[in-house]
Design a protein around this motif. Structure first.
Motif, PDB file in Angstrom:
ATOM      1  N   LEU A  95       0.804  -1.246   0.029  1.00  0.00           N
ATOM      2  CA  LEU A  95       0.003   0.157   0.104  1.00  0.00           C
ATOM      3  C   LEU A  95       0.902   1.097  -0.126  1.00  0.00           C
ATOM      4  CD1 LEU A  95      -2.808  -1.177   2.458  1.00  0.00           C
ATOM      5  CD2 LEU A  95      -2.876  -1.199  -0.054  1.00  0.00           C
ATOM      6  N   MET A  96       2.140   1.147  -0.029  1.00  0.00           N
ATOM      7  CA  MET A  96       2.995   2.144   0.090  1.00  0.00           C
ATOM      8  C   MET A  96       2.702   3.514  -1.170  1.00  0.00           C
ATOM      9  SD  MET A  96       4.995   3.871   2.086  1.00  0.00           S
ATOM     10  CE  MET A  96       5.258   2.693   3.125  1.00  0.00           C
ATOM     11  N   PRO A  97       2.551   2.939  -2.232  1.00  0.00           N
ATOM     12  CA  PRO A  97       2.365   3.659  -3.528  1.00  0.00           C
ATOM     13  C   PRO A  97       1.113   4.342  -3.315  1.00  0.00           C
ATOM     14  CG  PRO A  97       3.030   1.778  -4.219  1.00  0.00           C
ATOM     15  CD  PRO A  97       2.758   1.414  -2.840  1.00  0.00           C
ATOM     16  N   LEU A  98       0.101   3.828  -2.731  1.00  0.00           N
ATOM     17  CA  LEU A  98      -1.383   4.471  -2.547  1.00  0.00           C
ATOM     18  C   LEU A  98      -1.242   5.506  -1.145  1.00  0.00           C
ATOM     19  CD1 LEU A  98      -4.269   4.673  -2.761  1.00  0.00           C
ATOM     20  CD2 LEU A  98      -4.575   3.033  -1.022  1.00  0.00           C
ATOM     21  N   PHE A  99      -0.340   5.199  -0.251  1.00  0.00           N
ATOM     22  CA  PHE A  99       0.008   6.317   0.682  1.00  0.00           C
ATOM     23  C   PHE A  99       0.982   7.552   0.212  1.00  0.00           C
ATOM     24  CE2 PHE A  99       0.405   2.593   3.949  1.00  0.00           C
ATOM     25  CZ  PHE A  99      -1.012   2.759   4.217  1.00  0.00           C
ATOM     26  N   LYS A 100       1.522   7.244  -0.716  1.00  0.00           N
ATOM     27  CA  LYS A 100       2.345   8.407  -1.174  1.00  0.00           C
ATOM     28  C   LYS A 100       1.434   9.377  -2.320  1.00  0.00           C
ATOM     29  CE  LYS A 100       7.018   6.106  -1.279  1.00  0.00           C
ATOM     30  NZ  LYS A 100       8.027   5.505  -2.088  1.00  0.00           N
ATOM     31  N   ALA A 101       0.655   8.649  -2.766  1.00  0.00           N
ATOM     32  CA  ALA A 101      -0.376   9.313  -3.640  1.00  0.00           C
ATOM     33  C   ALA A 101      -1.428  10.176  -3.003  1.00  0.00           C
ATOM     34  CB  ALA A 101      -1.296   8.495  -4.814  1.00  0.00           C
ATOM     35  N   ALA A 102      -1.779   9.624  -1.783  1.00  0.00           N
ATOM     36  CA  ALA A 102      -2.661  10.367  -1.014  1.00  0.00           C
ATOM     37  C   ALA A 102      -2.075  11.624  -0.312  1.00  0.00           C
ATOM     38  CB  ALA A 102      -3.284   9.196   0.138  1.00  0.00           C
ATOM     39  N   ALA A 103      -0.709  11.225   0.182  1.00  0.00           N
ATOM     40  CA  ALA A 103       0.237  12.380   0.649  1.00  0.00           C
ATOM     41  C   ALA A 103       0.199  13.632  -0.470  1.00  0.00           C
ATOM     42  CB  ALA A 103       1.508  11.891   1.273  1.00  0.00           C
ATOM     43  N   ILE A 104       0.630  13.103  -1.556  1.00  0.00           N
ATOM     44  CA  ILE A 104       0.611  14.331  -2.259  1.00  0.00           C
ATOM     45  C   ILE A 104      -0.529  14.747  -2.825  1.00  0.00           C
ATOM     46  CG2 ILE A 104       1.324  14.573  -4.888  1.00  0.00           C
ATOM     47  CD1 ILE A 104       3.208  12.319  -4.681  1.00  0.00           C
ATOM     48  N   VAL A 105      -1.773  14.218  -3.002  1.00  0.00           N
ATOM     49  CA  VAL A 105      -3.114  14.982  -3.021  1.00  0.00           C
ATOM     50  C   VAL A 105      -3.513  16.006  -1.843  1.00  0.00           C
ATOM     51  CG1 VAL A 105      -5.463  14.364  -3.299  1.00  0.00           C
ATOM     52  CG2 VAL A 105      -3.881  13.259  -4.609  1.00  0.00           C
ATOM     53  N   ALA A 106      -3.009  15.233  -0.656  1.00  0.00           N
ATOM     54  CA  ALA A 106      -3.399  16.121   0.480  1.00  0.00           C
ATOM     55  C   ALA A 106      -2.609  17.568   0.617  1.00  0.00           C
ATOM     56  CB  ALA A 106      -3.126  15.165   1.899  1.00  0.00           C
ATOM     57  N   ILE A 107      -1.048  17.345   0.315  1.00  0.00           N
ATOM     58  CA  ILE A 107      -0.449  18.532   0.145  1.00  0.00           C
ATOM     59  C   ILE A 107      -0.949  19.447  -0.937  1.00  0.00           C
ATOM     60  CG2 ILE A 107       1.892  19.168  -0.586  1.00  0.00           C
ATOM     61  CD1 ILE A 107       3.009  16.845   0.839  1.00  0.00           C
ATOM     62  N   ILE A 108      -1.178  19.198  -2.082  1.00  0.00           N
ATOM     63  CA  ILE A 108      -1.659  19.937  -3.213  1.00  0.00           C
ATOM     64  C   ILE A 108      -2.808  20.357  -2.562  1.00  0.00           C
ATOM     65  CG2 ILE A 108      -2.645  19.956  -5.490  1.00  0.00           C
ATOM     66  CD1 ILE A 108      -0.516  18.030  -6.197  1.00  0.00           C
ATOM     67  N   LEU A 109      -4.043  19.762  -1.913  1.00  0.00           N
ATOM     68  CA  LEU A 109      -5.032  20.589  -1.610  1.00  0.00           C
ATOM     69  C   LEU A 109      -5.099  21.587  -0.614  1.00  0.00           C
ATOM     70  CD1 LEU A 109      -7.657  17.460  -1.321  1.00  0.00           C
ATOM     71  CD2 LEU A 109      -7.495  19.256  -3.235  1.00  0.00           C
ATOM     72  N   THR A 110      -4.198  21.214   0.481  1.00  0.00           N
ATOM     73  CA  THR A 110      -3.622  22.155   1.504  1.00  0.00           C
ATOM     74  C   THR A 110      -3.260  23.503   1.027  1.00  0.00           C
ATOM     75  OG1 THR A 110      -3.281  20.368   2.996  1.00  0.00           O
ATOM     76  CG2 THR A 110      -2.348  22.406   3.666  1.00  0.00           C
ATOM     77  N   LEU A 111      -2.375  23.434  -0.069  1.00  0.00           N
ATOM     78  CA  LEU A 111      -1.580  24.544  -0.552  1.00  0.00           C
ATOM     79  C   LEU A 111      -2.584  25.347  -1.300  1.00  0.00           C
ATOM     80  CD1 LEU A 111       1.833  23.084  -1.519  1.00  0.00           C
ATOM     81  CD2 LEU A 111       1.348  24.676   0.183  1.00  0.00           C
ATOM     82  N   GLY A 112      -3.554  24.516  -1.890  1.00  0.00           N
ATOM     83  CA  GLY A 112      -4.503  25.180  -2.799  1.00  0.00           C
ATOM     84  C   GLY A 112      -5.449  26.111  -1.982  1.00  0.00           C
ATOM     85  N   ASN A 113      -5.867  25.417  -0.871  1.00  0.00           N
ATOM     86  CA  ASN A 113      -6.785  26.243   0.028  1.00  0.00           C
ATOM     87  C   ASN A 113      -6.229  27.272   0.691  1.00  0.00           C
ATOM     88  OD1 ASN A 113      -8.996  26.619   1.466  1.00  0.00           O
ATOM     89  ND2 ASN A 113      -8.668  24.806   3.035  1.00  0.00           N
ATOM     90  N   ALA A 114      -4.903  27.110   1.190  1.00  0.00           N
ATOM     91  CA  ALA A 114      -4.086  28.234   1.730  1.00  0.00           C
ATOM     92  C   ALA A 114      -3.983  29.459   0.909  1.00  0.00           C
ATOM     93  CB  ALA A 114      -2.662  27.761   2.367  1.00  0.00           C
TER      94      ALA A 114
END
Length: 159
Positions: A87-106
């Protein structure tokens, strides 16, 4: 020399109408040295099986050579793949999506705060209530009637 018979055999060969004997005639013809230039492109097609038979003969020491190569190599250890590794690739993809959404919201909040501060500074009467008819008039009428009914029922009970 006239090669019309060979050309006729080739035409029949392309239509899948030749017998095994006629195909053997074609193989014998194309295995010769003197072939006209017009028929040279077909040579490899008919000499392929002859060349392949000559090249694909295995020697008597083939088994010993293969076993020697296998024994030289070190054994490969089996790796245990855990669920976390799967599941490590899935975790990495979820982390990238979370970072992008957080930066976009900020960024969105930062730009909207600048627009709001500009709007407040440009208008002086933002905090003053406006006089005039209420937008929620229909809803307030229903609430007022409900409160009036409750008050009348409470007053009738207390009397």
């Amino acid at each position: 020399m006239d090669y019309k018979y060979i050309e006729q055999l080739l035409e029949r060969y392309w239509c899948c109408e030749t017998s095994l004997q006629e195909e053997e005639i074609l193989r014998a013809f194309f295995s010769q040295e003197d072939i006209p230039a017009a028929l040279l492109p077909y040579r490899d097609l008919f000499t392929y099986s002859k060349n392949e038979k000559e090249e694909s003969v295995l020697g008597s020491d083939f088994d010993q050579r293969v076993l020697g190569i296998i024994e030289k190599d070190e054994p490969v250890k089996a790796r245990i793949i855990t669920m976390r590794h799967r599941l490590m690739p899935l975790f990495k993809a979820a982390a990238i999506v979370a970072i992008i959404l957080t930066l976009g919201n900020a960024m969105q909040v930062a730009f909207s705060d600048e627009d709001a501060s500009r709007a407040v500074s440009s208008t002086a009467a933002v905090d003053k209530p406006h006089e005039g008819p209420s937008v929620a008039k229909a809803d307030s009428v229903k609430v007022d009637t409900l409160q009036h009914k409750i008050q009348t029922s409470v007053s009738s009970i207390t009397k």
